[in-house]
Design an enzyme around this catalytic site. Structure first.
Site: not given
Length: 783
Positions: A452, A505
């Site tokens: 993330d 990401e």
């Protein structure tokens, strides 16, 4: 049992004593905790031989005594336990609230002298290194147990060396709490890294949350503190009580705890496991095909809300059955590591090594992964090494100093999320995170990590204004420590875990996210080493395009074609994730223009375009059946729209049926995935048909087998639409039409078979004449 050797070293400048901790006598173990193992407390046996009270020991130095009682002593084993002395054995123990403590050797008992404040001591004549036990008498009970201070350190020199070097790849086996046997005694070893602490003690439900009797010893320059406590087993709850460098008393959960209480409770739990895996076949074949040349269709799930109230074990069956029926190859789980605030959806982690207790224990989570694997479904886990929350009982200023976070506030505070950023330049912190990535993959058999917020890690000026950040040593904005950490994490995972995949990401144009770490690019950096990267550009541009009314789409045609300009610069995943269906962004079907029929038709066409486009695909739960509302974490997907009593149930089931067919056709046609990372796998048939709102392209498998994908994003039927196609041995047929009745469409179809015509078009030697249904996608292959 061996007796610990005495250690006589004391610090040159001892810290000033602070007030002792008052015991908390009302704490209870959590209702969900496992039962404690039966403590190794033997029934009191009448001794054969009674010995009078032993000779007293010389009083402790006032400073040593004060530091021991206040939890500020770095080496309690030098004071407590048994130490050979001339003519006998000197024994001292710390048992607050006891009325008497005796030493038991065989059948003989010696009563120690009460030195006050819970200290008992005496010299036993002529016993040498004889193993002993302590008999402790309280006003209303008596117990007999091994002495925690009679055991040598339970961590070896190699463990401590690797920890000090930041290279302990199995850190979870060395730090944290572990049930083990020492010299025939079962207990729990507690170890914690706290290099700035003056002292550390253990408090838990096993000592009425009074840590006075359990001070830990420092294992030198490693910064690790350790204590083996007999009689403690799985299910015991605990925390560490630290005395900071300024004398401040701190209470912290274990950063390496593998199990926690159910939030909002915050204690750590001693974890044991007897889980037997059944996914050997899956693991054995996981690395058979590189991910870049394999099918990957991902269903993103927030476990806590997919079926609210469901446990890991219930989800194991219901989720596996559902995902199998829809044909997804993988599930991606939003973070499952323990987090205090459910509203963070798991993205503000406090327990990096513990699956959230909200849904069950660690073995229950293993059961979920195991069940998915046995059904042939891979498991990707969202992993959050970018930041952590400021909760005072967790990692923030863990030992009274900036430890896990950077000491420079320009690098430690995340301006967007109010959280703290890891100090990636500190080798022990980097080790904590690299080992954590390995932990999930090795201990829980996770197949991949989606990392993330990578962009927030890579740039020192991320979300910061001028003056709020400092450049790196070369004057640039790149966070070189974070780059080195990501490279190490990826290289280590791929070296140790066959078939694993890491997914970034990353929302910027950082060069080489999926390039090998040893491959130096024009910017002077090696690649970050990820296997895949979320294609945020495709996601943004394609959603912008379909949000326009069809009459305006011709002015935005390039938003759909631009992705192919950079399609092979990285290895991509096409994500329609949870982030795109919350906070006012609307559910996917609700982003579409037009009435309900048109929105569903747009939705179906968009999904078929996505599945045919180069790159893997990810779809967030609820979007597979076109729920109309945004995702709400407390409610989960709108399953009720599929109920028979809902008049629109057929509409939603049609979209759900399409997703199942997309997945099955996708997996069975290598043209859609075998050359995802190679330009040879794609060729435009119609890239510039802006006036028609039509996109057409050919995908090819490694053996050249073609698939033609055509999408008509206008609400009109286009008759006699000619498109170039590659030469084929025979006729073509329609294998997918999103306008089919079974999906809720108007059933505008192409008659079969379709004969290619020897008329070159669009760079192809032949062409087909098609009937394009409205707001629909068609896939065709040679027969």
């Amino acid at each position: 049992m061996s007796v610990a050797d005495p250690v006589a070293v004391e610090p040159a400048d001892p810290p000033e004593p602070v007030d002792p901790v008052q015991p908390v006598k009302t704490a209870q173990p959590p209702a969900t905790a496992e039962p404690l193992v039966e403590p190794l407390v033997e029934p009191l046996v009448e001794p054969v031989d009674r010995v009078p009270d032993v000779a007293p020991l010389a009083p402790l130095d006032d400073d040593v005594r004060a530091r021991l009682l206040t939890g500020a002593h770095h080496d309690p084993h030098s004071v407590l336990g048994a130490h050979p002395v001339r003519g006998g054995l000197a024994v001292r123990c710390l048992r607050p609230h006891a009325t008497q403590v005796s030493v038991v050797i065989g059948t003989r008992v010696w009563n120690l002298h009460d030195e006050g404040d819970g200290l008992f001591a005496g010299r036993i004549p002529g016993q040498g290194h004889a193993p002993y036990r302590l008999r402790v008498t309280y006003p209303d009970s008596a117990v007999e147990t091994a002495d925690p201070y009679s055991f040598p350190p339970t961590l070896g020199d190699l463990d401590l060396h690797l920890i000090s070097e930041g290279r302990h790849e199995e850190l979870w086996t060395a730090l944290g709490s572990h049930v083990l046997e020492r010299g025939g005694v079962l207990g729990t070893r507690f170890t914690v890294w706290a290099p700035n602490a003056r002292g550390v003690r253990i408090r838990g439900d096993f000592n009425h949350w009074d840590g006075t009797a359990l001070p830990m010893r420092s294992l030198g320059s490693s910064g690790v503190w350790e204590l083996f406590v007999p009689g403690i087993g799985p299910g015991a709850t605990y925390k560490y009580e630290l005395t900071g460098p300024d004398g401040q008393r701190l209470e912290r959960a274990d950063p390496m705890a593998r199990r926690t209480e159910v939030p909002p409770a915050t204690a750590s739990i001693v974890c044991g496991s007897d889980y037997e895996w059944g996914d050997d076949t899956w693991l054995r074949h996981r690395a058979d095909r590189p991910v870049h040349t394999a099918p990957m269709s991902v269903y993103e799930v927030h476990l806590a809300s997919w079926k609210p109230g469901a446990t890991y074990r219930r989800l194991a069956h219901e989720l596996t059955e559902y995902v199998s029926a829809l044909g997804f190859t993988h599930v991606e789980l939003m973070p499952v590591a323990e987090h205090p605030f459910g509203g963070s959806w798991g993205y503000q982690v406090t327990g990096f090594y513990a699956p959230t207790a909200r849904l069950g224990g660690p073995d229950d989570f293993k059961y979920l992964v195991d069940t998915l694997h046995q059904a042939g479904i891979g498991v990707i886990l969202d992993w959050v090494p970018a930041h952590f929350p400021r909760d005072e009982w967790a990692l923030a200023e863990f030992d009274g100093r900036h430890l896990y976070e950077h000491e420079d506030p320009r690098r430690s505070a995340h301006p967007d999320w109010g959280t703290l950023v890891f100090d990636y330049g500190r080798k022990e912190v980097r080790n904590f995170l690299v080992a954590n990535a390995l932990y999930w993959c090795e201990e829980f058999h996770i197949d991949g990590l989606r990392v993330d917020a990578v962009a927030s890690m890579l740039y020192l000026d991320y979300s910061r204004e001028d003056g709020q950040w400092a450049p790196n040593e070369f004057g640039g904005r790149e966070n070189l420590d974070a780059v080195a950490f990501l490279q190490e994490m990826n290289a280590t995972l791929y070296r140790r875990v066959p078939g694993v995949v890491t997914i970034a990401e990353e929302s910027t144009a950082w060069n080489g996210v999926t390039r090998a770490t040893h491959d130096i690019g024009p910017d002077g950096f090696g690649g970050l080493g990820f296997g895949l990267k979320w294609n945020m550009g495709w996601m943004h541009d394609s959603l912008e395009y379909v949000a326009h009314e069809p009459v305006h789409r011709k002015y935005h045609h390039n938003e759909m074609t631009f992705s192919m300009v950079y399609a092979y610069s990285e290895n991509y995943v096409l994500p329609i994730s949870h982030d795109e269906v919350v906070h006012g962004k609307q559910a996917l079907v609700s982003k579409m223009p037009g009435d309900w029929w048109q929105r569903r038709a747009n939705h179906r066409a968009y999904l078929a375009h996505m599945w045919a486009h180069p790159g893997k695909q990810l779809l967030f739960m609820g979007q597979e059946f076109a729920q109309g509302a945004e995702w709400v974490a407390d409610e989960g997907p709108q399953w009720w729209v599929l109920d028979e009593n809902n008049p629109a149930a057929g509409d939603h089931r049609g979209v759900q049926r399409l997703v199942g067919d997309l997945n099955r056709l996708y997996v069975s046609h290598p043209a859609l995935w075998e050359q995802d990372a190679r330009p040879e796998g794609f060729q435009w048939s119609a890239a510039d048909a802006a006036e028609d709102n039509v996109f057409a392209f050919v995908r090819r498998a490694a053996d050249g087998s073609p698939l033609l994908a055509v999408v008509n994003f206008s609400p009109v039927v286009r008759e006699g639409y000619r498109l170039g196609v590659p030469p084929a041995a025979g006729q073509w047929r329609e294998i997918l039409n999103t306008d089919a009745t079974r999906y809720g469409g108007s059933d505008v179809r192409n008659a079969e078979p379709l004969d290619p015509e020897p008329e070159p078009l669009g760079g192809f030697p032949a062409s087909l004449t098609l009937r394009l249904p409205p707001l629909a996608a068609v896939w065709l292959t040679p027969m």
